[in-house]
Design a protein around this motif. Structure first.
Motif, PDB file in Angstrom:
ATOM      1  N   PHE A  69       0.673  -1.262  -0.145  1.00 48.48           N
ATOM      2  CA  PHE A  69      -0.036   0.231   0.096  1.00 48.48           C
ATOM      3  C   PHE A  69       0.935   1.286  -0.076  1.00 48.48           C
ATOM      4  O   PHE A  69       0.509   2.397  -0.559  1.00 48.48           O
ATOM      5  N   GLY A  70       2.174   1.287   0.580  1.00 45.81           N
ATOM      6  CA  GLY A  70       2.856   2.265   0.786  1.00 45.81           C
ATOM      7  C   GLY A  70       3.695   2.406  -0.405  1.00 45.81           C
ATOM      8  O   GLY A  70       4.088   3.734  -0.919  1.00 45.81           O
ATOM      9  N   ILE A  71       4.008   1.548  -1.110  1.00 46.99           N
ATOM     10  CA  ILE A  71       4.904   1.728  -2.294  1.00 46.99           C
ATOM     11  C   ILE A  71       3.975   2.133  -3.556  1.00 46.99           C
ATOM     12  O   ILE A  71       3.187   0.850  -4.077  1.00 46.99           O
ATOM     13  N   PRO A  72       4.226   3.127  -4.391  1.00 46.18           N
ATOM     14  CA  PRO A  72       3.428   3.380  -5.534  1.00 46.18           C
ATOM     15  C   PRO A  72       3.551   2.215  -6.629  1.00 46.18           C
ATOM     16  O   PRO A  72       4.736   1.760  -6.764  1.00 46.18           O
ATOM     17  N   ALA A  73       2.563   1.925  -7.349  1.00 48.90           N
ATOM     18  CA  ALA A  73       2.720   0.961  -8.483  1.00 48.90           C
ATOM     19  C   ALA A  73       3.830   1.106  -9.273  1.00 48.90           C
ATOM     20  O   ALA A  73       4.511   0.304  -9.991  1.00 48.90           O
ATOM     21  N   VAL A  74       3.964   2.555  -9.735  1.00 54.23           N
ATOM     22  CA  VAL A  74       5.120   3.070 -10.661  1.00 54.23           C
ATOM     23  C   VAL A  74       6.452   2.510 -10.159  1.00 54.23           C
ATOM     24  O   VAL A  74       7.349   2.221 -10.721  1.00 54.23           O
ATOM     25  N   VAL A  75       6.714   2.967  -8.789  1.00 57.94           N
ATOM     26  CA  VAL A  75       7.810   2.602  -8.092  1.00 57.94           C
ATOM     27  C   VAL A  75       8.182   1.023  -8.250  1.00 57.94           C
ATOM     28  O   VAL A  75       9.427   0.653  -8.659  1.00 57.94           O
ATOM     29  N   LEU A  76       6.983   0.105  -8.048  1.00 59.02           N
ATOM     30  CA  LEU A  76       7.172  -1.233  -7.741  1.00 59.02           C
ATOM     31  C   LEU A  76       7.637  -1.615  -9.066  1.00 59.02           C
ATOM     32  O   LEU A  76       8.405  -2.508  -9.350  1.00 59.02           O
ATOM     33  N   ILE A  91       2.598  -9.483  -5.774  1.00 59.63           N
ATOM     34  CA  ILE A  91       3.032  -8.496  -4.454  1.00 59.63           C
ATOM     35  C   ILE A  91       2.228  -7.687  -4.203  1.00 59.63           C
ATOM     36  O   ILE A  91       1.562  -7.347  -3.113  1.00 59.63           O
ATOM     37  N   PHE A  92       1.518  -6.737  -5.316  1.00 60.20           N
ATOM     38  CA  PHE A  92       0.611  -5.643  -5.151  1.00 60.20           C
ATOM     39  C   PHE A  92      -0.489  -6.153  -4.537  1.00 60.20           C
ATOM     40  O   PHE A  92      -1.160  -5.399  -3.597  1.00 60.20           O
ATOM     41  N   SER A  93      -1.137  -7.375  -4.755  1.00 56.26           N
ATOM     42  CA  SER A  93      -2.313  -7.927  -4.236  1.00 56.26           C
ATOM     43  C   SER A  93      -2.409  -8.745  -2.849  1.00 56.26           C
ATOM     44  O   SER A  93      -3.251  -9.162  -2.424  1.00 56.26           O
ATOM     45  N   MET A  94      -1.039  -8.934  -2.427  1.00 53.80           N
ATOM     46  CA  MET A  94      -0.671  -9.706  -1.178  1.00 53.80           C
ATOM     47  C   MET A  94      -1.646  -9.225  -0.060  1.00 53.80           C
ATOM     48  O   MET A  94      -2.331 -10.129   0.396  1.00 53.80           O
ATOM     49  N   PRO A  95      -1.553  -7.857   0.475  1.00 57.17           N
ATOM     50  CA  PRO A  95      -2.499  -7.747   1.688  1.00 57.17           C
ATOM     51  C   PRO A  95      -4.038  -8.276   1.338  1.00 57.17           C
ATOM     52  O   PRO A  95      -4.626  -8.418   2.280  1.00 57.17           O
TER      53      PRO A  95
END
Lengths: 269, 352
Positions: A107-114, A140-144
């Protein structure tokens, strides 16, 4: 006097529902409107935009690609997140705060950065800009979304004692996980799967940056259409909603079917 | 060699020893209770037998085999938990069948065994019900049936009745003993309830702070407690602190009590005289022909059904005595009374 709070309550609920539903209704109407700019309601209705969308050569390709990525993300999530969560809950409860913290990171890391970071690190084949990398990024993005409901379900049942009683009856870890734990946290697994599916299906940034034109997903196509014609984009949005709802129903139905045979078999006895 | 043996078993949690140098031998078919206050190490001991905790030192043998490092699912111990721990997603039949299904028994055998087990716990008609549709007592009986279905070599019960109502508790403990005798199964039972332990066990192990205080039959534990802890924990014992005068007398305040002084206690060493309340008689007037007479004032009168328990202040020491409930009317609060008890009802111990 007594009525007033009730009126206020109803008004608030109505406002909230309108806030949530109106855009969706508007999208639906827009997707079948011939022209809808200066009038209150559309000037006419047509299915032309759907025709255009369906006829587009990329329509079925992007839809398939999105399904592949979404389903893969759900499966990988089920395979890794669920056992990990269970393992941390039962064997290393002291690591739970750490896992909770890790699960907030996406949630803290913007998708662009990832996306950009992953592209640079995995710049070699077979990962470089491949669907594999996209799927991994989506996991990774949907893990939470998988972790939270599963973790909450595990907390709601006495995992520890259930595990121990299954152990004392001779079950191995896989049997415990599949026959005891999974069925009891099924609601969490289901809502986790649904959330992951829906999130990944609508994901644009990661797909656009990682695979882009080489492996187009449905949202990429949708964004392309918004630049051409909003009405076709609206038609695609409606299709996207429908897919998400159908997927939800399919998952719920599938899980219901999975449980039924045992009950029927028992009824016959 | 006994059927189940624990030799010099110790378990540490951090720097705290939960169980220290524990030795226990259980004969085949025996019902042994581990009894003690919470935190005494009784549950940890049971969990080591089940394989859920690894001992830091010592060895466990079951039926001649060293099981110290055998994983819990290979030990063949049936366990019943305080919280029932039935699988909520399965009905009664599937719960009882679980242990047999995961170890690959044929279906026909499983069905037969499930019927047999449900009959054993007298819940034949519940096969299709789910755990949440059963009462606490019924759930615990199903948990017992489930643990017994795998024909375990040892049955382990961890405070199985603690979560139940008093009436159900008494009924179910009788059921557990009946089933245990019927199957002749070796059983280790953990409880903090002394009445429960004394009423169903062949042998009782009283534990305190990770150590065994005393092991013996329920009668031995009750009649001849070996330590002050056991005396105080089992039943209610009056403790009269005094000084040894000779082999038959102990001075308690200004009074000489007649009591058998064990050979280990020397003259003028500090001692404690233990007397059970049921051994003490209460008199409204000074008795003439009785031994060990104490004078005091009634502080409390507690009705306990068949008996009435009277608390008497004897020169600053509280002494409790039991009398038949029918004598209740003869006494009132703050009344001056005399207590007496025979010398052979006393047990004298060193007062450390």
């Amino acid at each position: 006097m007594k009525q007033r709070p009730l009126v206020l309550q109803s008004l608030l609920v109505a406002l909230f529902v309108a806030y949530m539903i109106l855009p969706i209704i508007a999208t639906y109407i827009f997707s079948i409107a011939t022209k809808w700019d200066i009038t209150l309601m559309p000037e006419g209705y047509t299915l032309e935009w759907y025709q255009t969308a369906f006829d587009h050569p990329y329509f079925s390709i992007t839809l398939t690609n999105s399904f592949i990525v979404s389903i893969a993300a759900v499966l990988v999530g089920l395979l890794f997140i669920v056992p990990t969560t269970y393992w941390v809950h039962t064997r290393v409860p002291s690591a739970k705060p750490l896992l909770d913290l890790l699960m907030i990171l996406p949630f803290g890391i913007p998708a662009v950065v990832l996306a950009l970071a992953l592209i640079r690190v995995y710049a070699f084949p077979p990962f470089a800009r491949s669907p594999f990398l996209l799927i991994s990024a989506c996991v990774i993005f949907s893990m939470p979304f998988m972790y939270r409901p599963v973790s909450n379900s595990l907390m709601a049942i006495d995992v520890h004692t259930l595990t121990e009683s299954a152990l004392s009856l001779g079950a191995n870890t896989l049997q415990i996980l599949l026959r005891v734990i999974a069925p009891n946290i099924l609601p969490g697994i289901l809502s986790g799967s649904l959330l992951v599916f829906a999130t990944v299906f609508a994901e644009f940034t990661l797909a656009n940056l990682i695979t882009g034109a080489s492996f187009k997903t449905f949202p990429i196509l949708l964004v392309e259409f918004t630049r051409r014609d909003g009405r076709i984009a609206a038609a695609l949005s409606v299709i996207s909603f429908t897919v998400a709802w159908l997927a939800s129903i399919a998952i719920l139905w599938g899980s219901g079917r999975g449980r039924k045979p045992t009950e029927e078999a028992l009824g016959a006895r | 060699m006994a059927y189940l043996e624990l030799q010099n078993v110790s378990k540490l949690f951090g720097a705290v020893a939960a169980v220290k140098d524990f030795n226990l031998a259980v004969e085949k078919g025996a019902f042994v209770s581990l009894l003690g206050p919470s935190g005494c190490g009784k549950t940890t001991t049971l969990r080591m037998i089940a394989g859920f905790e690894m001992p830091d030192a010592g060895a466990l043998t079951l039926d001649g085999m060293d099981i110290t490092s055998v994983p819990p699912n290979k030990r063949g111990t049936g366990m019943v938990f305080q919280a029932y721990a039935l699988f909520p997603n399965m009905n009664v039949r599937d719960n009882v069948a679980f242990g047999l299904e995961v170890t690959g028994h044929p279906k026909q055998e499983i069905d037969e065994r499930v019927r047999e087990m449900l009959a054993l716990v007298r819940l034949d008609d519940t096969a299709k019900r789910f755990p949440h549709q059963l009462s606490g007592g019924q759930q615990q009986r199903i948990a017992l049936a489930r643990a017994l279905a795998i024909r375990p070599r040892v049955l382990l019960l961890d405070e199985p009745l603690s979560a139940l109502d008093a009436v159900v508790r008494v009924a179910l403990r009788g059921e557990i003993r009946r089933i245990q005798l019927e199957l002749g199964i070796t059983t280790v039972y953990v409880t903090h309830d002394q009445e429960e332990a004394l009423s169903i066990s062949d042998r009782v192990v009283v534990m305190n702070q990770g150590l065994i205080e005393q092991t013996g039959s329920p009668e031995e534990i009750y009649r001849q407690p070996q330590t002050r802890f056991v005396a105080a924990f089992i039943g209610t014992a009056n403790q009269l602190n005094g000084v040894v005068v000779d082999r038959t007398q102990v001075r308690f305040g200004e009074i000489l009590l007649r009591a058998p002084v064990p050979s280990g206690l020397n003259e003028s060493s500090k001692a404690v005289v233990l007397v059970r309340p049921e051994s003490i008689a209460i008199h409204a007037a000074a008795p003439t022909d009785a031994h060990n007479v104490l004078e005091g004032t009634i502080q409390t009168i507690t009705f306990l059904g068949p008996i009435t328990r009277v608390g008497v202040d004897v020169g600053g020491t509280r002494v409790v005595a039991d009398m038949a409930a029918s004598n209740r009317a003869a006494f009132t609060h703050t009344q001056h009374v005399w207590l007496s008890f025979p010398p052979d009802a006393c047990q004298v111990m060193a007062n450390q």
